[in-house]
Motif scaffolding. Structure first.
Motif, PDB file in Angstrom:
ATOM      1  N   VAL A   1       0.775  -1.147   0.017  1.00 21.27           N
ATOM      2  CA  VAL A   1      -0.037   0.181   0.001  1.00 21.27           C
ATOM      3  C   VAL A   1       0.737   1.310   0.078  1.00 21.27           C
ATOM      4  O   VAL A   1       0.345   2.085  -0.511  1.00 21.27           O
ATOM      5  N   MET A   2       2.030   1.238   0.777  1.00 19.83           N
ATOM      6  CA  MET A   2       2.783   2.230   0.686  1.00 19.83           C
ATOM      7  C   MET A   2       3.565   2.470  -0.651  1.00 19.83           C
ATOM      8  O   MET A   2       3.521   3.783  -1.047  1.00 19.83           O
ATOM      9  N   ASN A   3       3.929   1.258  -1.427  1.00 30.91           N
ATOM     10  CA  ASN A   3       4.621   1.538  -2.704  1.00 30.91           C
ATOM     11  C   ASN A   3       3.607   1.948  -3.705  1.00 30.91           C
ATOM     12  O   ASN A   3       3.765   2.538  -4.653  1.00 30.91           O
ATOM     13  N   SER A   4       2.403   1.557  -3.418  1.00 23.86           N
ATOM     14  CA  SER A   4       1.344   1.949  -4.406  1.00 23.86           C
ATOM     15  C   SER A   4       0.956   3.706  -4.545  1.00 23.86           C
ATOM     16  O   SER A   4       0.787   4.024  -5.509  1.00 23.86           O
ATOM     17  N   GLY A   5       1.639   4.408  -3.432  1.00 22.69           N
ATOM     18  CA  GLY A   5       1.177   5.734  -3.554  1.00 22.69           C
ATOM     19  C   GLY A   5      -0.180   6.307  -3.296  1.00 22.69           C
ATOM     20  O   GLY A   5      -0.321   7.311  -3.432  1.00 22.69           O
ATOM     21  N   LEU A   6      -1.045   5.321  -2.800  1.00 28.02           N
ATOM     22  CA  LEU A   6      -2.311   5.605  -2.291  1.00 28.02           C
ATOM     23  C   LEU A   6      -2.311   6.582  -1.279  1.00 28.02           C
ATOM     24  O   LEU A   6      -1.728   6.548  -0.222  1.00 28.02           O
ATOM     25  N   ARG A   7      -3.222   7.863  -1.600  1.00 35.42           N
ATOM     26  CA  ARG A   7      -3.364   9.035  -0.707  1.00 35.42           C
ATOM     27  C   ARG A   7      -4.954   8.917  -0.244  1.00 35.42           C
ATOM     28  O   ARG A   7      -5.947   8.543  -1.135  1.00 35.42           O
ATOM     29  N   GLY A   8      -5.323   9.311   0.897  1.00 33.10           N
ATOM     30  CA  GLY A   8      -6.484   9.476   1.549  1.00 33.10           C
ATOM     31  C   GLY A   8      -7.367  10.254   0.579  1.00 33.10           C
ATOM     32  O   GLY A   8      -6.990  11.217   0.176  1.00 33.10           O
ATOM     33  N   ARG A   9      -8.468   9.502   0.235  1.00 35.53           N
ATOM     34  CA  ARG A   9      -9.722  10.171  -0.460  1.00 35.53           C
ATOM     35  C   ARG A   9     -10.542  11.065   0.090  1.00 35.53           C
ATOM     36  O   ARG A   9     -11.637  11.276  -0.164  1.00 35.53           O
ATOM     37  N   GLY A  10     -10.416  11.181   1.527  1.00 38.94           N
ATOM     38  CA  GLY A  10     -11.453  12.071   2.358  1.00 38.94           C
ATOM     39  C   GLY A  10     -11.271  13.465   2.232  1.00 38.94           C
ATOM     40  O   GLY A  10     -12.048  14.199   2.762  1.00 38.94           O
ATOM     41  N   GLY A  11      -9.945  14.022   1.842  1.00 36.39           N
ATOM     42  CA  GLY A  11      -9.778  15.432   1.561  1.00 36.39           C
ATOM     43  C   GLY A  11      -8.426  15.734   2.009  1.00 36.39           C
ATOM     44  O   GLY A  11      -7.910  16.732   1.225  1.00 36.39           O
ATOM     45  N   ALA A  12      -7.760  15.039   3.046  1.00 38.71           N
ATOM     46  CA  ALA A  12      -6.358  15.641   3.175  1.00 38.71           C
ATOM     47  C   ALA A  12      -5.418  15.171   2.346  1.00 38.71           C
ATOM     48  O   ALA A  12      -4.066  15.861   2.072  1.00 38.71           O
ATOM     49  N   GLY A  13      -5.602  14.052   1.847  1.00 39.45           N
ATOM     50  CA  GLY A  13      -4.690  13.233   0.960  1.00 39.45           C
ATOM     51  C   GLY A  13      -3.318  12.702   1.595  1.00 39.45           C
ATOM     52  O   GLY A  13      -2.365  12.698   1.007  1.00 39.45           O
ATOM     53  N   PHE A  14      -3.472  12.329   2.904  1.00 36.73           N
ATOM     54  CA  PHE A  14      -2.183  11.886   3.583  1.00 36.73           C
ATOM     55  C   PHE A  14      -1.963  10.468   3.026  1.00 36.73           C
ATOM     56  O   PHE A  14      -2.945   9.597   2.744  1.00 36.73           O
ATOM     57  N   PHE A  15      -0.695  10.106   2.873  1.00 38.95           N
ATOM     58  CA  PHE A  15      -0.300   8.726   2.382  1.00 38.95           C
ATOM     59  C   PHE A  15      -0.860   7.551   3.176  1.00 38.95           C
ATOM     60  O   PHE A  15      -0.395   7.344   4.432  1.00 38.95           O
ATOM     61  N   THR A  16      -1.682   6.820   2.532  1.00 41.28           N
ATOM     62  CA  THR A  16      -2.323   5.706   3.450  1.00 41.28           C
ATOM     63  C   THR A  16      -1.299   4.853   3.852  1.00 41.28           C
ATOM     64  O   THR A  16      -1.230   4.314   5.140  1.00 41.28           O
ATOM     65  N   GLY A  17      -0.525   4.139   3.232  1.00 37.46           N
ATOM     66  CA  GLY A  17       0.578   3.395   3.550  1.00 37.46           C
ATOM     67  C   GLY A  17       1.575   3.805   4.858  1.00 37.46           C
ATOM     68  O   GLY A  17       1.973   3.045   5.598  1.00 37.46           O
ATOM     69  N   LEU A  18       1.945   5.130   4.627  1.00 39.03           N
ATOM     70  CA  LEU A  18       2.583   5.659   5.728  1.00 39.03           C
ATOM     71  C   LEU A  18       1.694   5.845   6.847  1.00 39.03           C
ATOM     72  O   LEU A  18       2.139   5.596   8.064  1.00 39.03           O
ATOM     73  N   LYS A  19       0.668   6.038   6.927  1.00 40.83           N
ATOM     74  CA  LYS A  19      -0.279   6.002   8.016  1.00 40.83           C
ATOM     75  C   LYS A  19      -0.415   4.863   8.658  1.00 40.83           C
ATOM     76  O   LYS A  19      -0.360   4.585   9.973  1.00 40.83           O
TER      77      LYS A  19
END
Length: 447
Positions: free
Chosen positions: A54-72
């Motif tokens: 998930v971190m390598n995918s670059g997926l960012r949060g889709r709720g508005g803030a855009g924080f990287f999901t894998g990092l979270k």
């Protein structure tokens, strides 16, 4: 309207949708390759390896803030002996002009459940909560039905897919408070407390629901997880083409457009293409005056920004935020003072009242805007509004509610200042142009 052909290879979220808009239940979902990501992951891929994917995918949060999901996810405790952890789905979709999560929950509930199943497995969470706004009655009902289906099929509950992993999912309806979009306020509400944000640190990954490690993700974010597991990181990153942001995004336009709606599109598509080719342009006799890229708490942009790629970087450089990526079109018949006053009334009402700048500053802005709207403004009122925007900006308040609330105000003054000045000197306001009131020097700026 531009024809839409949805396939699993190009539309990992919406290709499941039925043409009759009915809910895709378990049997049909599995026939469309549903739960293949969960079957691939559970008991077969190491939990830390899923986090890395998930971190390598670059997926960012889709709720508005855009924080990287894998990092979270990586912030959750590494100690495997901590066996009480929670996954919390933020389905409290209270942002005005935003309705993308509702689409997913009402029509493809099992996509969210599969995303939560994989995520909970990776995070070693034994229980998940879907915190959904109370007004989403139909969505909550369908989610509960889907959970019952999944439990009966052995896709939730004890020893899922003989993996040794167990998960309980619970739908929790909120009381309709915008502030619950802030993750720690959401946690307080879930626990039965007043929905006030908490001090950070400690962060929810360490001390969250009932003092235990908790990861909070948005509905659309979690719905991206199954496709990443099914098709892989490279495939997911290639979906977005030239944009630095990866995957697809639910985007749309509302307002007085011919075909308001939401569509799954790759990052980097321009706002103009969404407005003109998917939303079919403005209603007859109307022109676009301004638009908000991602909900009511994002800065206004104008016609000169329509050719910007819809991604976090380009919208940010233009002075706004991508937010939820569901844009709101403002037509040339609307007075910006009245529109801004309406927005600030909402944000003032939804303030939790915990910190002084937000509690007192937002109602003050409403009072000044009401006076300007009635052409009873005093010299200096606009300057006070500008000062309030600075005093309520990032880092000046307890949470991000007030900074988001003043974004439309500060940008409305920036681009349409003379409409605010008209509330003081009663000069005639001509609102028939396409980008009326924009300061000439701003028209020359290149993005």
């Amino acid at each position: 309207m531009k024809p839409i052909i949805r396939t699993e290879d190009t539309h990992p979220l919406t290709w499941f949708l039925r043409d009759d808009h009915q809910t895709v239940w378990l049997k049909e979902y599995q026939n469309k390759n549903g739960y293949s990501g969960a079957r691939k992951a559970l008991g077969k891929i190491a939990q830390d390896d899923i986090i890395t994917m998930v971190m390598n995918s670059g997926l960012r949060g889709r709720g508005g803030a855009g924080f990287f999901t894998g990092l979270k996810w990586s912030l959750m405790p590494k100690d495997p002996t901590i066996n009480i952890r929670y996954l919390l789905c933020n389905a409290d979709e209270m942002e005005p002009g935003t309705y993308k999560d509702r689409l997913l929950m009402e029509q493809i509930p099992h996509l969210l459940l599969e995303g939560m199943l994989i995520s909970a497995y990776a995070l070693r969470a034994y229980r998940g909560y879907i915190f959904i706004r109370g007004e989403y009655i139909e969505a909550a009902s369908r989610l509960r039905h889907a959970i019952a289906e999944a439990n009966e099929a052995g896709l939730l509950g004890h020893n899922i897919l003989n993996s040794g992993f167990s998960l309980e999912l619970i739908v929790h309806t909120g009381a309709g408070r915008y502030i619950c979009g802030e993750e720690t306020a959401l946690i307080n509400s879930l626990e039965g407390r007043r929905a006030n944000p908490r001090f950070k640190p400690p962060f929810p990954a360490n001390i969250g629901v009932w003092g235990k490690p908790t990861c909070i993700n948005n509905v659309e974010t979690l719905c991206n997880i199954p496709a990443i597991l099914t098709h892989g990181v490279k495939w997911y990153k290639d979906l977005s083409g030239t944009s630095k942001d990866t995957g697809t995004k639910l985007m749309g336009f509302s307002g007085r457009v011919k075909n308001p709606g939401v569509w799954e599109l790759p990052f980097g598509v321009t706002a103009r293409e969404i407005l003109e080719e998917y939303a079919d342009g403005m209603d007859h006799g109307l022109t676009l005056k301004a638009w908000q890229p991602g909900g009511a708490s994002t800065d206004f942009l104008t016609q000169i920004h329509l050719d910007l790629p819809m991604d976090f970087e380009h919208i940010g450089k233009a002075g706004s935020r991508l937010g939820t990526a569901l844009a709101i079109a403002v037509d040339n018949k609307i007075n910006m003072v009245s529109l801004t006053r309406n927005l600030e009334e909402f944000f003032a009402r939804e303030s939790c009242g915990l910190c002084t700048p937000c509690r007192d500053g937002l109602p003050w802005s409403v009072k000044l805007l009401c006076a300007l709207e009635q052409h009873q403004g005093q010299p200096g009122d606009i300057e006070i509004l500008e000062k309030l925007c600075r005093l309520l900006g990032p880092g000046k308040t307890f949470c991000a509610h007030a900074p988001g609330a003043v974004e439309p105000l500060q940008s409305a003054i920036k681009y349409f200042r003379f409409e605010f000045e008209a509330g003081i000197d009663n000069t005639h306001v001509n609102t028939t142009g396409t980008i009326v009131g924009i300061q000439p020097n701003l028209l020359k700026k290149k993005y």
